[in-house]
Design a protein around this motif. Structure first.
Motif, PDB file in Angstrom:
ATOM      1  N   ILE A   1     -63.136 -79.500  56.553  1.00  0.00           N
ATOM      2  CA  ILE A   1     -63.770 -79.328  55.246  1.00  0.00           C
ATOM      3  C   ILE A   1     -64.308 -77.907  55.142  1.00  0.00           C
ATOM      4  CG2 ILE A   1     -65.677 -80.052  53.752  1.00  0.00           C
ATOM      5  CD1 ILE A   1     -65.390 -82.854  54.930  1.00  0.00           C
ATOM      6  N   ASP A   2     -63.997 -77.256  54.036  1.00  0.00           N
ATOM      7  CA  ASP A   2     -64.529 -75.927  53.727  1.00  0.00           C
ATOM      8  C   ASP A   2     -65.040 -75.932  52.295  1.00  0.00           C
ATOM      9  OD1 ASP A   2     -64.021 -74.094  56.114  1.00  0.00           O
ATOM     10  OD2 ASP A   2     -62.091 -75.072  55.895  1.00  0.00           O
ATOM     11  N   ASP A   3     -65.531 -74.794  51.827  1.00  0.00           N
ATOM     12  CA  ASP A   3     -66.028 -74.748  50.456  1.00  0.00           C
ATOM     13  C   ASP A   3     -65.815 -73.371  49.847  1.00  0.00           C
ATOM     14  OD1 ASP A   3     -68.402 -73.002  50.833  1.00  0.00           O
ATOM     15  OD2 ASP A   3     -69.179 -74.672  52.010  1.00  0.00           O
TER      16      ASP A   3
ATOM     17  N   TYR B   1     -63.936 -78.809  49.821  1.00  0.00           N
ATOM     18  CA  TYR B   1     -62.581 -79.345  49.805  1.00  0.00           C
ATOM     19  C   TYR B   1     -62.119 -79.669  51.220  1.00  0.00           C
ATOM     20  CZ  TYR B   1     -61.269 -74.523  51.018  1.00  0.00           C
ATOM     21  OH  TYR B   1     -61.168 -73.291  51.633  1.00  0.00           O
ATOM     22  N   LEU B   2     -61.306 -80.697  51.312  1.00  0.00           N
ATOM     23  CA  LEU B   2     -60.735 -81.156  52.571  1.00  0.00           C
ATOM     24  C   LEU B   2     -59.278 -80.719  52.598  1.00  0.00           C
ATOM     25  CD1 LEU B   2     -61.220 -84.667  54.129  1.00  0.00           C
ATOM     26  CD2 LEU B   2     -58.920 -83.737  53.848  1.00  0.00           C
ATOM     27  N   HIS B   3     -58.839 -80.172  53.749  1.00  0.00           N
ATOM     28  CA  HIS B   3     -57.472 -79.668  53.836  1.00  0.00           C
ATOM     29  C   HIS B   3     -57.010 -79.632  55.281  1.00  0.00           C
ATOM     30  CE1 HIS B   3     -58.692 -75.232  54.688  1.00  0.00           C
ATOM     31  NE2 HIS B   3     -59.743 -76.001  54.870  1.00  0.00           N
ATOM     32  N   SER B   4     -55.690 -79.654  55.446  1.00  0.00           N
ATOM     33  CA  SER B   4     -55.093 -79.461  56.765  1.00  0.00           C
ATOM     34  C   SER B   4     -54.578 -78.031  56.838  1.00  0.00           C
ATOM     35  CB  SER B   4     -53.944 -80.440  56.996  1.00  0.00           C
ATOM     36  OG  SER B   4     -53.403 -80.278  58.294  1.00  0.00           O
TER      37      SER B   4
ATOM     38  N   ALA C   1     -63.291 -70.499  55.794  1.00  0.00           N
ATOM     39  CA  ALA C   1     -63.668 -70.538  54.381  1.00  0.00           C
ATOM     40  C   ALA C   1     -63.455 -69.187  53.719  1.00  0.00           C
ATOM     41  CB  ALA C   1     -65.125 -70.978  54.244  1.00  0.00           C
ATOM     42  N   ASN C   2     -63.804 -68.111  54.423  1.00  0.00           N
ATOM     43  CA  ASN C   2     -63.598 -66.764  53.885  1.00  0.00           C
ATOM     44  C   ASN C   2     -62.134 -66.491  53.593  1.00  0.00           C
ATOM     45  OD1 ASN C   2     -66.229 -65.826  53.747  1.00  0.00           O
ATOM     46  ND2 ASN C   2     -66.209 -64.939  55.803  1.00  0.00           N
ATOM     47  N   HIS C   3     -61.272 -66.856  54.541  1.00  0.00           N
ATOM     48  CA  HIS C   3     -59.842 -66.585  54.369  1.00  0.00           C
ATOM     49  C   HIS C   3     -59.303 -67.279  53.131  1.00  0.00           C
ATOM     50  CE1 HIS C   3     -55.589 -66.049  55.249  1.00  0.00           C
ATOM     51  NE2 HIS C   3     -55.445 -67.332  54.972  1.00  0.00           N
ATOM     52  N   TYR C   4     -59.568 -68.563  53.005  1.00  0.00           N
ATOM     53  CA  TYR C   4     -58.996 -69.288  51.873  1.00  0.00           C
ATOM     54  C   TYR C   4     -59.683 -68.941  50.560  1.00  0.00           C
ATOM     55  CZ  TYR C   4     -55.985 -71.773  55.032  1.00  0.00           C
ATOM     56  OH  TYR C   4     -55.014 -72.057  55.946  1.00  0.00           O
ATOM     57  N   ARG C   5     -60.968 -68.624  50.613  1.00  0.00           N
ATOM     58  CA  ARG C   5     -61.649 -68.206  49.390  1.00  0.00           C
ATOM     59  C   ARG C   5     -61.006 -66.950  48.824  1.00  0.00           C
ATOM     60  NH1 ARG C   5     -66.560 -68.861  51.388  1.00  0.00           N
ATOM     61  NH2 ARG C   5     -66.867 -66.668  51.857  1.00  0.00           N
ATOM     62  N   ALA C   6     -60.584 -66.036  49.704  1.00  0.00           N
ATOM     63  CA  ALA C   6     -59.935 -64.803  49.255  1.00  0.00           C
ATOM     64  C   ALA C   6     -58.555 -65.054  48.669  1.00  0.00           C
ATOM     65  CB  ALA C   6     -59.823 -63.809  50.418  1.00  0.00           C
TER      66      ALA C   6
ATOM     67  N   ASN D   1     -68.173 -71.647  48.262  1.00  0.00           N
ATOM     68  CA  ASN D   1     -69.452 -70.954  48.121  1.00  0.00           C
ATOM     69  C   ASN D   1     -69.334 -69.545  48.702  1.00  0.00           C
ATOM     70  OD1 ASN D   1     -72.106 -70.001  48.381  1.00  0.00           O
ATOM     71  ND2 ASN D   1     -72.923 -72.056  48.736  1.00  0.00           N
ATOM     72  N   PRO D   2     -69.589 -68.496  47.917  1.00  0.00           N
ATOM     73  CA  PRO D   2     -69.439 -67.127  48.426  1.00  0.00           C
ATOM     74  C   PRO D   2     -70.414 -66.783  49.542  1.00  0.00           C
ATOM     75  CG  PRO D   2     -70.470 -67.108  46.256  1.00  0.00           C
ATOM     76  CD  PRO D   2     -70.006 -68.517  46.498  1.00  0.00           C
ATOM     77  N   ARG D   3     -71.450 -67.587  49.725  1.00  0.00           N
ATOM     78  CA  ARG D   3     -72.406 -67.327  50.809  1.00  0.00           C
ATOM     79  C   ARG D   3     -71.966 -67.944  52.139  1.00  0.00           C
ATOM     80  NH1 ARG D   3     -75.728 -68.273  46.362  1.00  0.00           N
ATOM     81  NH2 ARG D   3     -76.028 -70.475  46.933  1.00  0.00           N
ATOM     82  N   ASN D   4     -70.901 -68.701  52.126  1.00  0.00           N
ATOM     83  CA  ASN D   4     -70.397 -69.309  53.352  1.00  0.00           C
ATOM     84  C   ASN D   4     -69.600 -68.254  54.114  1.00  0.00           C
ATOM     85  OD1 ASN D   4     -69.146 -70.764  55.373  1.00  0.00           O
ATOM     86  ND2 ASN D   4     -68.426 -72.402  54.049  1.00  0.00           N
ATOM     87  N   CYS D   5     -70.088 -67.879  55.288  1.00  0.00           N
ATOM     88  CA  CYS D   5     -69.464 -66.803  56.070  1.00  0.00           C
ATOM     89  C   CYS D   5     -68.475 -67.307  57.108  1.00  0.00           C
ATOM     90  CB  CYS D   5     -70.544 -65.970  56.767  1.00  0.00           C
ATOM     91  SG  CYS D   5     -71.645 -65.118  55.629  1.00  0.00           S
ATOM     92  N   ASP D   6     -68.200 -68.599  57.129  1.00  0.00           N
ATOM     93  CA  ASP D   6     -67.230 -69.124  58.082  1.00  0.00           C
ATOM     94  C   ASP D   6     -65.880 -68.433  57.872  1.00  0.00           C
ATOM     95  OD1 ASP D   6     -66.483 -71.650  59.926  1.00  0.00           O
ATOM     96  OD2 ASP D   6     -64.869 -71.291  58.498  1.00  0.00           O
ATOM     97  N   PRO D   7     -65.208 -67.988  58.948  1.00  0.00           N
ATOM     98  CA  PRO D   7     -63.962 -67.235  58.786  1.00  0.00           C
ATOM     99  C   PRO D   7     -62.851 -68.029  58.099  1.00  0.00           C
ATOM    100  CG  PRO D   7     -64.371 -67.747  61.108  1.00  0.00           C
ATOM    101  CD  PRO D   7     -65.611 -68.063  60.367  1.00  0.00           C
TER     102      PRO D   7
END
Length: 242
Positions: free
Chosen positions: A206-208, A191-194, A218-223, A210-216
């Motif tokens: 762009i983030d995603d 997904y693309l976001h500001s 992506a982690n924050h928004y995934r949670a 995917n639970p294997r993505n350890c980018d901080p």
């Protein structure tokens, strides 16, 4: 302060319709510097209330209420009739989705940073980017992320399970009580976001999911994933609930 329905000194009478000749900043309150949104040239508005130096108005394309500086509005506004807002259905919206996605990607490619209230670019907030990308394709959505969430038809999504999502669906984030962030699904859970400085990229990225993505980021928004939604029709200009 005058109340809704009380006389407003000419030319800004209550319920008068105007069209903007150039873009203006709009505010969340009758006083203070809090930017609520930016109003592009060509937008239509109705005056609701006289706040002295500021006028409370409602933007007609998305039903959004905000405040404009009287001194800014005076040279920018021309009297107008009601805008024509065709109510697009899902078939028409799906046909325009490539344009929505292209606008968002072009915005990402330009130098930018996160701007609370930004809708004109190159600096956007999260929902401002979503609204602008759709508006560029002739699709009007509500202004704020929580209103966009209510406006969409829910689509089932969870971390690691995105098969029901289509490109152009909106992904919503926040707390259990309220949506506070939105992104545009590109496909495959990307997904693309500001996003802002504290937990994001201070701009468009762009983030995603995917639970294997350890980018901080992506982690924050995934949670904070709340759900997703599909735009089924365009906004018809009616006032929005708070």
């Amino acid at each position: 302060m005058a109340t809704l329905g009380s006389p407003v000194p000419d030319p800004f009478r209550v319920d008068t319709l105007w069209c903007l000749r150039h873009s203006l900043d709009a505010y969340s309150r009758p006083r203070g510097s809090g930017l609520a949104t930016q109003v592009a040239a060509g937008r239509h508005l109705r005056v609701l209330e006289d706040g002295g130096p500021r006028l409370r108005i409602r933007l007609l394309e998305d039903g959004y209420p905000c405040w404009l500086e009287r001194q800014d509005l005076a040279p920018a506004a021309v009297s107008a009739g009601l805008p024509r807002l065709p109510r697009l259905d899902r078939v028409a919206i799906a046909a325009r989705m490539d344009s929505v996605l292209a606008f968002a990607e072009q915005a990402r490619q330009r130098p930018n940073h996160y701007l609370w209230g930004g809708t004109l670019g190159p600096d956007f907030d999260c929902s401002g980017l979503i609204q602008a990308a759709h508006a560029a394709a002739g699709i009007w959505l509500p202004r704020d992320a929580y209103l966009q969430e209510r406006f969409c038809r829910p689509v089932a999504v969870r971390v690691g399970e995105t098969r029901l999502l289509e490109p152009g669906d909106l992904i919503f984030f926040g707390t259990p009580r309220r949506c506070t962030h939105v992104g545009l699904h590109l496909g495959g859970g990307r997904y693309l976001h500001s996003s802002g400085r504290d937990h994001g990229r201070n701009g468009i990225g762009i983030d995603d999911l995917n639970p294997r993505n350890c980018d901080p980021v992506a982690n924050h928004y995934r949670a904070e994933l709340r759900g997703a939604g599909r735009v089924m029709h365009s906004h018809d200009g009616s006032p929005l609930p708070s």
